[in-house]
Scaffold this active site. Structure first.
Site, PDB file in Angstrom:
ATOM      1  N   LYS A   1      -9.281  -0.441  -5.984  1.00 57.24           N
ATOM      2  CA  LYS A   1      -9.312   0.155  -4.642  1.00 57.24           C
ATOM      3  C   LYS A   1     -10.658   0.835  -4.389  1.00 57.24           C
ATOM      4  O   LYS A   1     -11.084   1.683  -5.170  1.00 57.24           O
ATOM      5  CB  LYS A   1      -8.179   1.181  -4.526  1.00 57.24           C
ATOM      6  CG  LYS A   1      -8.141   1.943  -3.216  1.00 57.24           C
ATOM      7  CD  LYS A   1      -7.585   1.102  -2.084  1.00 57.24           C
ATOM      8  CE  LYS A   1      -7.763   1.743  -0.721  1.00 57.24           C
ATOM      9  NZ  LYS A   1      -6.833   2.817  -0.440  1.00 57.24           N
TER      10      LYS A   1
ATOM     11  N   HIS B   1     -10.700   0.537   1.610  1.00 54.42           N
ATOM     12  CA  HIS B   1     -10.573   1.542   2.666  1.00 54.42           C
ATOM     13  C   HIS B   1     -11.820   1.332   3.518  1.00 54.42           C
ATOM     14  O   HIS B   1     -12.920   1.762   3.182  1.00 54.42           O
ATOM     15  CB  HIS B   1     -10.509   2.953   2.097  1.00 54.42           C
ATOM     16  CG  HIS B   1     -10.227   3.968   3.153  1.00 54.42           C
ATOM     17  ND1 HIS B   1      -9.012   4.599   3.305  1.00 54.42           N
ATOM     18  CD2 HIS B   1     -11.005   4.436   4.164  1.00 54.42           C
ATOM     19  CE1 HIS B   1      -9.050   5.415   4.350  1.00 54.42           C
ATOM     20  NE2 HIS B   1     -10.260   5.337   4.878  1.00 54.42           N
TER      21      HIS B   1
ATOM     22  N   ASP C   1       1.181   2.518   3.623  1.00 59.02           N
ATOM     23  CA  ASP C   1       0.304   3.692   3.470  1.00 59.02           C
ATOM     24  C   ASP C   1       1.089   4.999   3.593  1.00 59.02           C
ATOM     25  O   ASP C   1       0.570   5.993   4.087  1.00 59.02           O
ATOM     26  CB  ASP C   1      -0.860   3.662   4.464  1.00 59.02           C
ATOM     27  CG  ASP C   1      -2.006   4.565   4.021  1.00 59.02           C
ATOM     28  OD1 ASP C   1      -1.981   5.022   2.864  1.00 59.02           O
ATOM     29  OD2 ASP C   1      -2.907   4.823   4.834  1.00 59.02           O
TER      30      ASP C   1
ATOM     31  N   HIS D   1      -4.759  -1.084   5.745  1.00 67.02           N
ATOM     32  CA  HIS D   1      -4.382  -0.347   6.965  1.00 67.02           C
ATOM     33  C   HIS D   1      -5.356  -0.533   8.120  1.00 67.02           C
ATOM     34  O   HIS D   1      -5.970   0.411   8.607  1.00 67.02           O
ATOM     35  CB  HIS D   1      -4.172   1.143   6.670  1.00 67.02           C
ATOM     36  CG  HIS D   1      -5.187   1.757   5.723  1.00 67.02           C
ATOM     37  ND1 HIS D   1      -6.529   1.719   5.930  1.00 67.02           N
ATOM     38  CD2 HIS D   1      -5.012   2.428   4.556  1.00 67.02           C
ATOM     39  CE1 HIS D   1      -7.146   2.348   4.927  1.00 67.02           C
ATOM     40  NE2 HIS D   1      -6.240   2.770   4.088  1.00 67.02           N
TER      41      HIS D   1
ATOM     42  N   HIS E   1       1.442   5.305  -1.658  1.00 68.40           N
ATOM     43  CA  HIS E   1       1.022   6.476  -2.453  1.00 68.40           C
ATOM     44  C   HIS E   1       2.274   7.131  -3.036  1.00 68.40           C
ATOM     45  O   HIS E   1       2.951   7.893  -2.357  1.00 68.40           O
ATOM     46  CB  HIS E   1       0.290   7.496  -1.575  1.00 68.40           C
ATOM     47  CG  HIS E   1      -0.996   6.981  -1.003  1.00 68.40           C
ATOM     48  ND1 HIS E   1      -2.211   7.148  -1.626  1.00 68.40           N
ATOM     49  CD2 HIS E   1      -1.258   6.289   0.131  1.00 68.40           C
ATOM     50  CE1 HIS E   1      -3.165   6.582  -0.897  1.00 68.40           C
ATOM     51  NE2 HIS E   1      -2.610   6.051   0.172  1.00 68.40           N
TER      52      HIS E   1
ATOM     53  N   HIS F   1       0.864  -1.206   0.000  1.00 69.95           N
ATOM     54  CA  HIS F   1       0.000   0.000   0.000  1.00 69.95           C
ATOM     55  C   HIS F   1       0.888   1.240   0.000  1.00 69.95           C
ATOM     56  O   HIS F   1       1.444   1.627   1.027  1.00 69.95           O
ATOM     57  CB  HIS F   1      -0.901  -0.005   1.243  1.00 69.95           C
ATOM     58  CG  HIS F   1      -1.942   1.074   1.235  1.00 69.95           C
ATOM     59  ND1 HIS F   1      -3.278   0.807   1.412  1.00 69.95           N
ATOM     60  CD2 HIS F   1      -1.853   2.418   1.080  1.00 69.95           C
ATOM     61  CE1 HIS F   1      -3.964   1.941   1.361  1.00 69.95           C
ATOM     62  NE2 HIS F   1      -3.108   2.943   1.170  1.00 69.95           N
TER      63      HIS F   1
HETATM   64  O1  DOR Z   1      -4.489   9.644   5.402  1.00 72.81           O
HETATM   65  C1  DOR Z   1      -4.645   9.207   4.287  1.00 72.81           C
HETATM   66  N1  DOR Z   1      -4.007   9.754   3.230  1.00 72.81           N
HETATM   67  N2  DOR Z   1      -5.468   8.166   4.082  1.00 72.81           N
HETATM   68  C2  DOR Z   1      -5.834   7.771   2.855  1.00 72.81           C
HETATM   69  O2  DOR Z   1      -6.658   6.874   2.739  1.00 72.81           O
HETATM   70  C3  DOR Z   1      -5.316   8.470   1.654  1.00 72.81           C
HETATM   71  C4  DOR Z   1      -4.040   9.129   1.962  1.00 72.81           C
HETATM   72  C5  DOR Z   1      -3.590  10.116   0.920  1.00 72.81           C
HETATM   73  O3  DOR Z   1      -3.743   9.840  -0.275  1.00 72.81           O
HETATM   74  O4  DOR Z   1      -3.069  11.165   1.288  1.00 72.81           O
HETATM   75 ZN    ZN Z   2      -3.630   4.895   1.539  1.00 74.48          ZN
END
Ligand code: DOR
Ligand code: ZN
Length: 375
Positions: free
Chosen positions: A111, A155, A271, A197, A26, A24
């Site tokens: 997702k 999520h 995450d 998460h 980003h 996971h």
């Molecule tokens: O805190 C978070 N930030 N939770 C998420 O599900 C997405 C993520 C983000 O993309 O910044």
């Molecule tokens: Zn995330």
């Protein structure tokens, strides 16, 4: 996995293990992608890339283009790195995007974001019931996913209770686990589902009981490391604000217990979700913080703290990829017991422009010491 210990005191001092996968991640795009991709590729053999970019990844075509962008962003000298792509489930996502155009090995799943409940979720699904209601597009997407043996990444949060009243943020995951997840599982019995998460004791109980080849979860390092006391100690800490929200201590303990049991359906998903400081220290603090700068080190620290260092490789390098149908890596990494300090913020540099304070990225645990170091 090999753990070398100090002969005098028995403390672990060196770890060799298979290169982990981050299930996971980003990575973002543009300047942020250039900052983060090398951090991730150094530590991980591959990562499941979240699709909540701007704009979101809603077609297979967009996913392949994003995959190319990612490939250009890391230095090949770091080693091979496999971006595992996901599609963003919207109310309009066409089932054929999955059924016909998502057959690549590196396309791993879809997702689900509940609309409005987390960062970058504006295009998410409005009504969770559409996941189990025949005839809706999300339902048909999940059927296509199951046929392809790919994964639904959740999520796991609800915004409304069963009477339609707005839920407290601390209740959103519990409500989803108890009232929404069972319907999805019943409607799609052959679908592989990953609860992303996991953050609550109710979630840990559910996955602990029903987890297996079709259901599993990822755990972040930060949900294992901190609890609500840390977030509010001496004031509110915006760089500890994330979705799902950091819960009280008993929930952290339940997550630690689940990691201690070490079942094959529990794995690493960091995450890591970076934002420039301008979006964190402002009127409305956005959820998400960078952890990729110590993406495996944080887990090593907390696994040592809770006495399960011997379970680190299985959790980090084997369980996640195996569930997703990916061969674990044959590469190795080495971690040594050597303290280092997270000294400085990072910058999302735009070439040719002077650095501005709003482009700083404050990493998780800035100013603090990490016990383990990646060689
Ligand atoms: O805190 C978070 N930030 N939770 C998420 O599900 C997405 C993520 C983000 O993309 O910044
Ligand atoms: Zn995330």
């Amino acid at each position: 996995m090999k753990i070398i210990r100090d002969e005098a005191n028995g403390e672990a001092v060196r770890i060799n293990m298979r290169k982990p996968y981050d299930m996971h991640q980003h990575l973002r795009r543009d300047a942020m992608l250039k900052l983060v991709a090398p951090m991730v590729a150094r530590r991980f053999a591959g990562a499941v890339i979240m699709p909540n970019t701007v704009p979101p990844i809603t077609t297979a075509e967009m996913a392949w283009r994003y995959q190319e962008e990612i490939a250009e962003a890391w230095d090949l000298n770091i080693g091979s790195f496999e971006p595992l792509m996901t599609l963003y489930l919207t109310d309009m996502l066409e089932p054929r995007e999955v059924a016909l155009r998502f057959a690549k090995r590196t396309a791993v799943g879809v997702k689900y974001y509940p609309r409005g409940l987390t960062t970058g979720s504006d295009s998410g699904v409005k009504d969770p019931a559409s996941l189990w209601t025949k005839g809706t597009k999300p339902y048909e997407v999940l059927r296509a996913l199951a046929e392809q043996n790919k994964v639904l990444l959740l999520h796991a949060a609800d915004g409304l209770d069963t009477y339609g009243d707005e839920l407290d943020p601390y209740e959103q995951e519990k409500h989803f686990i108890e009232n929404t997840l069972p319907y999805i599982i019943d409607a799609h019995p052959t679908l592989k589902i990953s609860v992303e998460h996991l953050s609550t004791k109710e979630g840990a109980e559910f996955v602990g009981k029903y987890g297996g080849k079709r259901l599993g979860c990822s755990l972040t390092a930060h949900h294992l490391m901190i609890d609500r006391r840390d977030v509010f100690r001496g004031g509110f800490h915006p760089h500890m604000h994330w979705w799902p929200i950091i819960q009280p201590q008993e929930h952290k303990e339940a997550l630690r217990d689940l990691a201690r049991e070490g079942p094959p359906f529990v794995w690493l998903g960091s995450d890591s979700a970076p934002h420039p400081i301008g979006k964190k220290e402002t009127r409305c603090c956005i959820g998400g913080v960078l952890t990729a700068h110590a993406g495996i080190e944080f887990y090593t620290d907390v696994f040592e703290e809770i006495g399960i260092l011997d379970k680190l490789e299985q959790f980090s390098s084997v369980n996640g990829p195996s569930f997703f149908g990916i061969e674990p890596s044959k590469e190795q990494i080495t971690l040594v017991r050597e303290e280092w300090k997270i000294e400085k913020p990072f910058f999302v540099a735009k070439l040719g422009t002077p650095l501005s304070k709003t482009e700083e990225v404050i990493p998780f645990r800035l100013g603090e010491t990490v016990r383990w170091k990646l060689l």
